[in-house]
Design a protein around this motif. Structure first.
Motif, PDB file in Angstrom:
ATOM      1  N   HIS A 237       0.837  -1.213   0.000  1.00  0.00           N
ATOM      2  CA  HIS A 237       0.000   0.000   0.000  1.00  0.00           C
ATOM      3  C   HIS A 237       0.870   1.260   0.000  1.00  0.00           C
ATOM      4  N   GLY A 238       0.270   2.352  -0.474  1.00  0.00           N
ATOM      5  CA  GLY A 238       0.990   3.624  -0.562  1.00  0.00           C
ATOM      6  C   GLY A 238       1.506   4.101   0.787  1.00  0.00           C
TER       7      GLY A 238
ATOM      8  N   LYS B  44       7.311  11.638   1.434  1.00  0.00           N
ATOM      9  CA  LYS B  44       5.968  12.195   1.652  1.00  0.00           C
ATOM     10  C   LYS B  44       5.105  11.858   0.439  1.00  0.00           C
ATOM     11  N   SER B  45       3.793  11.936   0.624  1.00  0.00           N
ATOM     12  CA  SER B  45       2.880  11.557  -0.459  1.00  0.00           C
ATOM     13  C   SER B  45       3.103  12.396  -1.725  1.00  0.00           C
ATOM     14  N   GLY B  46       3.456  13.680  -1.525  1.00  0.00           N
ATOM     15  CA  GLY B  46       3.685  14.561  -2.662  1.00  0.00           C
ATOM     16  C   GLY B  46       4.888  14.157  -3.500  1.00  0.00           C
TER      17      GLY B  46
ATOM     18  N   TYR C 157       3.781   9.593  -4.630  1.00  0.00           N
ATOM     19  CA  TYR C 157       2.754   9.265  -5.630  1.00  0.00           C
ATOM     20  C   TYR C 157       3.132   9.663  -7.062  1.00  0.00           C
ATOM     21  N   PRO C 158       3.767  10.832  -7.261  1.00  0.00           N
ATOM     22  CA  PRO C 158       4.219  11.100  -8.635  1.00  0.00           C
ATOM     23  C   PRO C 158       5.200  10.038  -9.147  1.00  0.00           C
TER      24      PRO C 158
ATOM     25  N   LEU D 181       5.226   6.850  -8.206  1.00  0.00           N
ATOM     26  CA  LEU D 181       4.425   5.652  -8.489  1.00  0.00           C
ATOM     27  C   LEU D 181       3.673   5.800  -9.821  1.00  0.00           C
ATOM     28  N   ARG D 182       3.121   6.979 -10.044  1.00  0.00           N
ATOM     29  CA  ARG D 182       2.382   7.223 -11.301  1.00  0.00           C
ATOM     30  C   ARG D 182       3.296   7.080 -12.507  1.00  0.00           C
TER      31      ARG D 182
ATOM     32  N   ASN E 234       4.197   3.519 -13.095  1.00  0.00           N
ATOM     33  CA  ASN E 234       3.032   2.840 -13.677  1.00  0.00           C
ATOM     34  C   ASN E 234       2.901   3.175 -15.170  1.00  0.00           C
TER      35      ASN E 234
ATOM     36  N   LEU F  59       5.452  -0.713 -12.939  1.00  0.00           N
ATOM     37  CA  LEU F  59       4.686  -0.949 -11.713  1.00  0.00           C
ATOM     38  C   LEU F  59       3.236  -1.302 -12.055  1.00  0.00           C
TER      39      LEU F  59
ATOM     40  N   ALA G  47      -0.613  -1.462 -10.627  1.00  0.00           N
ATOM     41  CA  ALA G  47      -1.456  -0.903  -9.562  1.00  0.00           C
ATOM     42  C   ALA G  47      -2.828  -1.537  -9.655  1.00  0.00           C
TER      43      ALA G  47
ATOM     44  N   HIS H 220      -5.626   1.254  -3.039  1.00  0.00           N
ATOM     45  CA  HIS H 220      -4.688   0.928  -4.114  1.00  0.00           C
ATOM     46  C   HIS H 220      -3.557   0.111  -3.526  1.00  0.00           C
TER      47      HIS H 220
ATOM     48  N   TYR I  66       0.278  -1.834  -4.808  1.00  0.00           N
ATOM     49  CA  TYR I  66       1.275  -1.776  -5.879  1.00  0.00           C
ATOM     50  C   TYR I  66       2.244  -2.956  -5.827  1.00  0.00           C
TER      51      TYR I  66
END
Lengths: 86, 173
Positions: A14-15, A25-27, A30-31, A33-34, A37, A42, A44, A58, A60
């Motif tokens: 998980h994230g 950090k999420s900021g 997530y970029p 991970l995107r 993907n 990756l 998802a 989500h 991964y």
């Protein structure tokens, strides 16, 4: 991120867990991970929650292409270093 | 996975975990990411609409002389508007199929039309920078406004309808 995912493969992650393990950090996470993907490194997927009333999450996992990249990076320390620097 | 699905996934993750600070941070990131995605989509849509309009005008310039045999200027103007409307519809259909929301397509057409009109109005007096032209400008501007606004609305509606139809025929991700 790639190393953490490869260490956990074939388990799905998980994230939030990734964020805590990598310290990102999420900021930032997530970029990444995107992008992974989009580059098909990756996979998802949506994961239904075991608890009633909770939304799906989500998770991964590295794809075969991602695993191949890890093998290449592990085999060539110069490439690894280049990857880190870039 | 679409940008909407990514954002929904992050929002759900923020809702599930028992970490207030992380949740707050993730939700803030989603909000910023959505705004950025919307802005990028809007700019891309405006750009696409402009290309479609230019294509339609280009086609009109090629096609109208072929038909221009004993027809009035008004008929030619209607044919031209018909071609532009057809291109706007087809453009809307394509954008809708690509996942652009119909209301964003409509907004882009309106904003673009307004921008062009304002630019035209601002630049026109300079182009007409000769004495006495102000009277001519005032005389011609007023009657032009009504059909123009009507045309914007038709254009916007046609684009919206095209995008709505395109959205319905969109392949699932």
């Amino acid at each position: 991120v790639l190393l953490t995912l490869s260490e956990r493969h074939p388990a799905w992650t998980h994230g939030y867990d990734l964020s805590k393990v990598t310290g990102l950090k999420s900021g930032t996470l997530y970029p990444i991970l995107r992008r992974l993907n989009e580059q098909e490194l990756l996979e998802a997927r949506w994961e239904e929650s075991e608890h009633v009333g909770r939304p799906p999450r989500h998770s991964y996992q590295l794809s075969n292409k991602g695993l191949q990249l890890i093998h290449v990076l592990n085999a060539s320390p110069a490439l690894s270093l280049k990857g880190i620097l870039i | 996975m679409s940008p909407e699905e990514w954002n929904q996934g992050i929002r759900n993750e923020a809702q599930i975990v028992n970490d207030i600070e992380w949740s707050h941070d993730a939700q803030q990131y989603v909000r910023l990411s959505e705004k950025k995605d919307q802005l990028v989509t809007f700019v891309m849509t405006v750009f696409a609409i402009e290309i479609i309009e230019l294509l339609s005008v280009f086609n009109t310039q090629i096609l109208i002389p072929m038909w221009n045999v004993g027809v009035s200027d008004l008929t030619i103007s209607h044919i031209g508007q018909g071609i532009v409307a057809l291109f706007t519809f087809l453009g809307g259909l394509w954008l809708g199929k690509e996942g652009i929301r119909p209301r964003l397509v409509a907004l882009s057409i309106l904003v673009l039309s307004l921008f062009k009109e304002v630019t035209f109005l601002v630049l026109q007096p300079w182009e007409w920078g000769i004495p006495g032209i102000g009277i001519l400008w005032e005389g011609s501007a007023a009657p032009m406004w009504l059909p123009l606004i009507g045309w914007w609305l038709v254009s916007t509606l046609v684009g919206f309808l095209g995008a709505s139809l395109g959205e319905k025929t969109k392949k699932p991700n």
